[in-house]
Design a protein around this motif. Structure first.
Motif, PDB file in Angstrom:
ATOM      1  N   ARG A   1       0.811  -1.217   0.000  1.00  0.00           N
ATOM      2  CA  ARG A   1       0.000   0.000   0.000  1.00  0.00           C
ATOM      3  C   ARG A   1       0.844   1.266   0.000  1.00  0.00           C
ATOM      4  O   ARG A   1       0.304   2.376   0.120  1.00  0.00           O
ATOM      5  CB  ARG A   1      -0.929  -0.005   1.219  1.00  0.00           C
ATOM      6  N   ALA A   2       2.155   1.129  -0.113  1.00  0.00           N
ATOM      7  CA  ALA A   2       3.034   2.306  -0.097  1.00  0.00           C
ATOM      8  C   ALA A   2       2.518   3.321  -1.112  1.00  0.00           C
ATOM      9  O   ALA A   2       2.209   2.967  -2.245  1.00  0.00           O
ATOM     10  CB  ALA A   2       4.458   1.896  -0.424  1.00  0.00           C
ATOM     11  N   PRO A   3       2.420   4.599  -0.700  1.00  0.00           N
ATOM     12  CA  PRO A   3       1.704   5.566  -1.530  1.00  0.00           C
ATOM     13  C   PRO A   3       2.513   6.178  -2.678  1.00  0.00           C
ATOM     14  O   PRO A   3       1.972   6.977  -3.429  1.00  0.00           O
ATOM     15  CB  PRO A   3       1.305   6.650  -0.523  1.00  0.00           C
ATOM     16  N   SER A   4       3.781   5.863  -2.808  1.00  0.00           N
ATOM     17  CA  SER A   4       4.529   6.306  -3.990  1.00  0.00           C
ATOM     18  C   SER A   4       5.538   5.215  -4.322  1.00  0.00           C
ATOM     19  O   SER A   4       5.890   4.405  -3.455  1.00  0.00           O
ATOM     20  CB  SER A   4       5.248   7.640  -3.736  1.00  0.00           C
ATOM     21  N   LEU A   5       5.981   5.197  -5.563  1.00  0.00           N
ATOM     22  CA  LEU A   5       6.908   4.131  -5.965  1.00  0.00           C
ATOM     23  C   LEU A   5       8.253   4.297  -5.274  1.00  0.00           C
ATOM     24  O   LEU A   5       8.924   3.317  -4.952  1.00  0.00           O
ATOM     25  CB  LEU A   5       7.064   4.100  -7.486  1.00  0.00           C
ATOM     26  N   ARG A   6       8.633   5.548  -5.022  1.00  0.00           N
ATOM     27  CA  ARG A   6       9.896   5.777  -4.318  1.00  0.00           C
ATOM     28  C   ARG A   6       9.814   5.183  -2.914  1.00  0.00           C
ATOM     29  O   ARG A   6      10.708   4.470  -2.468  1.00  0.00           O
ATOM     30  CB  ARG A   6      10.163   7.283  -4.248  1.00  0.00           C
ATOM     31  N   ARG A   7       8.724   5.461  -2.219  1.00  0.00           N
ATOM     32  CA  ARG A   7       8.557   4.931  -0.860  1.00  0.00           C
ATOM     33  C   ARG A   7       8.471   3.403  -0.868  1.00  0.00           C
ATOM     34  O   ARG A   7       8.929   2.735   0.052  1.00  0.00           O
ATOM     35  CB  ARG A   7       7.282   5.491  -0.225  1.00  0.00           C
ATOM     36  N   LYS A   8       7.866   2.880  -1.916  1.00  0.00           N
ATOM     37  CA  LYS A   8       7.714   1.436  -2.001  1.00  0.00           C
ATOM     38  C   LYS A   8       9.086   0.773  -2.132  1.00  0.00           C
ATOM     39  O   LYS A   8       9.379  -0.226  -1.471  1.00  0.00           O
ATOM     40  CB  LYS A   8       6.835   1.104  -3.209  1.00  0.00           C
ATOM     41  N   ALA A   9       9.940   1.353  -2.968  1.00  0.00           N
ATOM     42  CA  ALA A   9      11.286   0.800  -3.157  1.00  0.00           C
ATOM     43  C   ALA A   9      12.062   0.865  -1.834  1.00  0.00           C
ATOM     44  O   ALA A   9      12.711  -0.108  -1.422  1.00  0.00           O
ATOM     45  CB  ALA A   9      12.023   1.573  -4.249  1.00  0.00           C
TER      46      ALA A   9
END
Lengths: 238, 321, 96
Positions: free
Chosen positions: B61-69
């Motif tokens: 559910r990470a709200p941006s791809l940067r945060r997800k990485a």
């Protein structure tokens, strides 16, 4: 970039984005800690590829979080739920072989994607190696693992025809790609003492469907989970 | 072994510890030192791998791809750190399988902090800032711990963890300076994680069962209260820069002590969570056990394959260094 | 069940860059050598820490025991002539 190149970048980017998401679901659930680390490595490589590709088209987050299901262009194969470890490995095997062959060709063309394909192909070679090693170990391991691996290869087989529907704008010999892929899969499955799946490789629905924005039911739920937080705070930065 | 020899061994051991030398796996060591180390390293390793769960809860559910990485890389690091620590524990002759079994059956513990739930995205930030911050405060001194393999694992872990705390802080800062809803989410997370983070340093010094001996052996280098105070002093200005309040009305600078005073910790809650009554004790262990049990056929397959193919894989590698 | 699912322990040696020797990095579990190499790559070189990896089954390592410490290493300690600082060289003499 041209509209055709954008569409191609979306197709490749969505493949990587969606598969990375599925692999991310394994975190903390892998059969052994070493595999938690390995699957995360692959997921991170794919997410990196997705971000580069989506950024060629527009804002990566808008594209990932604000498109509706029907606007995604990924293969149905990569959106399939993880299933057991054998299913995940079969999906990895089919996709990483495809991606490696595709990116190896893209890397030597002089199109928009040559640079990123040249970098990605090294990562993907490792994904393929990982998938092949596990396919062999599960296929030629115990009776139970053999059966599970065979079942997984069979179950995902019907999603493999779609991979060779040409993506417009990519200078690829798709027939040759398919032949090489089939040869590689045959060799791995044989080493793994598995039988080549015999079913159809595409139904009327599946052929090229993901690339046209037609997906399977579980994909909608995957997106609902992935997008809900971002969409709950319109315009917010994270 | 004669008594004289045992005394000599003990003297050599004591002298090595006193001189800040490292004890290595094959050195003689007192049984209690060995047992304490195994317990401490195992608990630390278990904490890393159980600690993957509350954060992995937000990967999808990470709200941006940067945060997800970032989050995937962080959770992956935790698996890696668990592996380094199990590997260090194994130098003392206890297998990982044995340690995992003790974790799965509740005979060994992991840090209680991971029995709290991650209810919102901001919790990922609060864990990075406060939980990893407290962990680092605890761990940095362990890079000089008397047991060589543990100290070396800690050096590697501390080096890799430097990004964990920063990403959490940055995440919270972004939320704090974001929309009112995001700011509120950040404050709520800090409210919930602050006190459990202070509990991470363990019971007060006068109630800490193992502290004195562990400090003498240099497998613990500072007291619980000392580290807790250090952590509070570090956090206060960091919270100010974040624009978030720490949920303690008694928190204030004490000129005389040169430290911040802070309110009483609810040790009853700590004991309760420790006993297994925290919000997520059940879920955490169940998930861990399930992953292990459901993965048994995979591990078994690999063993069977290795047995069949042993001869084929025994090929020479690089000949010389 | 546990013995059929336990993976053996391997020691991992990493060459951090060309020109350096392989150094012990730690250990890990793997069912066989090939998987051990791959696990080592994922675990010990996540941040580009290496250009080459060795894996050795932990059981294949023969170690000098601490009891033999003295006979093993003390003879070396009494051969100071093996070290360059043993020799006195007149001041000003270079390249020695």
């Amino acid at each position: 970039m041209t509209a055709t190149a954008n569409a191609a970048a979306l197709a490749l980017g969505d493949d990587a984005l969606v598969l990375s998401h599925r692999l991310g679901e394994w975190a903390g659930h892998a059969p052994v800690l070493e595999e938690d680390v390995a699957l995360a490595n692959i997921a991170l490589d794919l997410l990196g590829q997705a971000r580069v590709l989506l950024s060629l088209v527009g804002d990566e987050d808008e594209l990932a979080y604000l498109r509706e299901e029907r606007a995604f262009r990924n293969l149905q194969l990569v959106e399939q739920p993880n299933g057991d470890f054998a299913h995940t490995i079969a999906r990895q095997l089919y996709f990483s072989l495809y991606q490696r062959l595709l990116y190896a060709q893209l890397a030597v063309t002089d199109g928009e994607f040559a640079g990123l394909a040249a970098k990605a192909v090294k990562e993907v070679a490792y994904h393929q190696d990982h998938a092949e090693h596990w396919t062999e170990r599960l296929g030629d391991g115990t009776a139970e693992s053999h059966e599970r691996m065979q079942r997984a290869c069979d179950a995902l087989w019907r999603f493999t025809g779609e991979m060779f529907q040409p993506i417009e704008g990519l200078d690829i010999d798709w027939q040759a790609l398919e032949a090489s892929w089939m040869e590689a899969v045959t060799a791995v499955l044989e080493r793994a003492t598995l039988t080549m799946p015999a079913g159809p490789r595409a139904g009327g629905w599946a052929a090229g469907a993901g690339r046209q924005g037609l997906h399977t039911e579980s994909f909608g739920r995957m997106l609902a989970e992935m997008q809900h937080l971002h969409r709950s705070h319109p315009g917010a930065s994270w | 072994m004669t008594a004289v020899t045992a005394d000599t061994y003990e003297a050599v051991f004591e002298a090595a510890v006193a001189a800040d030398e490292r004890i290595e796996p094959r050195d003689w060591m007192p049984d209690a030192y060995r047992a304490t180390l195994v317990r401490q390293m195992a608990q630390h390793a278990h904490s890393e791998i159980i600690g993957m769960q509350p954060e992995a809860n937000w990967i999808t559910r990470a709200p941006s791809l940067r945060r997800k990485a970032i989050l995937m890389a962080k959770v992956q690091d935790e698996a890696g750190h668990g592996l380094y620590l199990y590997s260090a524990a194994e130098t003392l002759g206890t297998s990982r399988e044995e340690l995992l079994d003790k974790l799965h059956t509740g005979r060994q513990r992991y840090s209680s902090i991971f029995n709290y739930p991650t209810l919102t995205w901001a919790d990922v930030g609060a864990i990075g800032w406060l939980v990893d911050g407290a962990a680092i405060t605890n761990q940095v001194p362990l890079c000089r711990c008397s047991y060589g393999p543990y100290a070396r694992a800690m050096v590697r872990i501390c080096k890799e963890e430097s990004f964990h705390q920063r990403q959490g802080y940055e995440l919270l800062l972004t939320l704090s300076q974001g929309t009112p809803a995001q700011h509120e989410m950040a404050q709520d997370a800090v409210n919930r994680w602050w006190w459990p983070s202070l509990m991470m340093f363990g019971p007060p010094d006068d109630e800490s069962a193992h502290s004195v001996q562990s400090m003498a052996w240099k497998i613990k280098r500072h007291s619980n209260d000392e580290l807790r105070q250090r952590f509070v002093d570090i956090c206060v200005p960091q919270a100010e820069a974040l624009g978030l309040a720490l949920p303690d009305p008694d928190l204030r600078w004490n000129e005389q002590r040169g430290h911040h005073d802070f309110g009483a910790i609810d040790w009853a809650e700590f004991q309760d969570v420790l006993k297994g009554n925290g919000p997520c004790n059940e879920e955490r262990i169940t998930q861990r056990r399930l992953a292990h049990e459901e993965g048994a056929w995979v591990r078994e397959a690999a063993v069977a394959y290795a047995a069949k193919h042993q001869a084929q894989h025994a090929k020479p590698g690089e000949a010389t260094a | 069940m546990s013995s059929s699912t336990d993976w053996p322990l391997w020691e991992v040696f990493v060459r951090s860059r060309r020109g350096l020797s392989h150094t012990h990095a730690g250990s890990l579990h793997a069912p066989d050598a090939e998987m051990a190499l791959r696990n080592a790559r994922d675990l010990y070189t996540r941040r580009n820490e290496g250009v080459s990896i060795w894996v050795v089954p932990s059981t294949s390592i023969t170690a000098s025991s601490p009891d033999e410490k003295d006979p093993f290493f003390e003879s070396a300690a009494d051969k100071p002539y093996r070290h360059p600082t043993f020799y006195e060289i007149p001041e000003g003499v270079k390249h020695l």
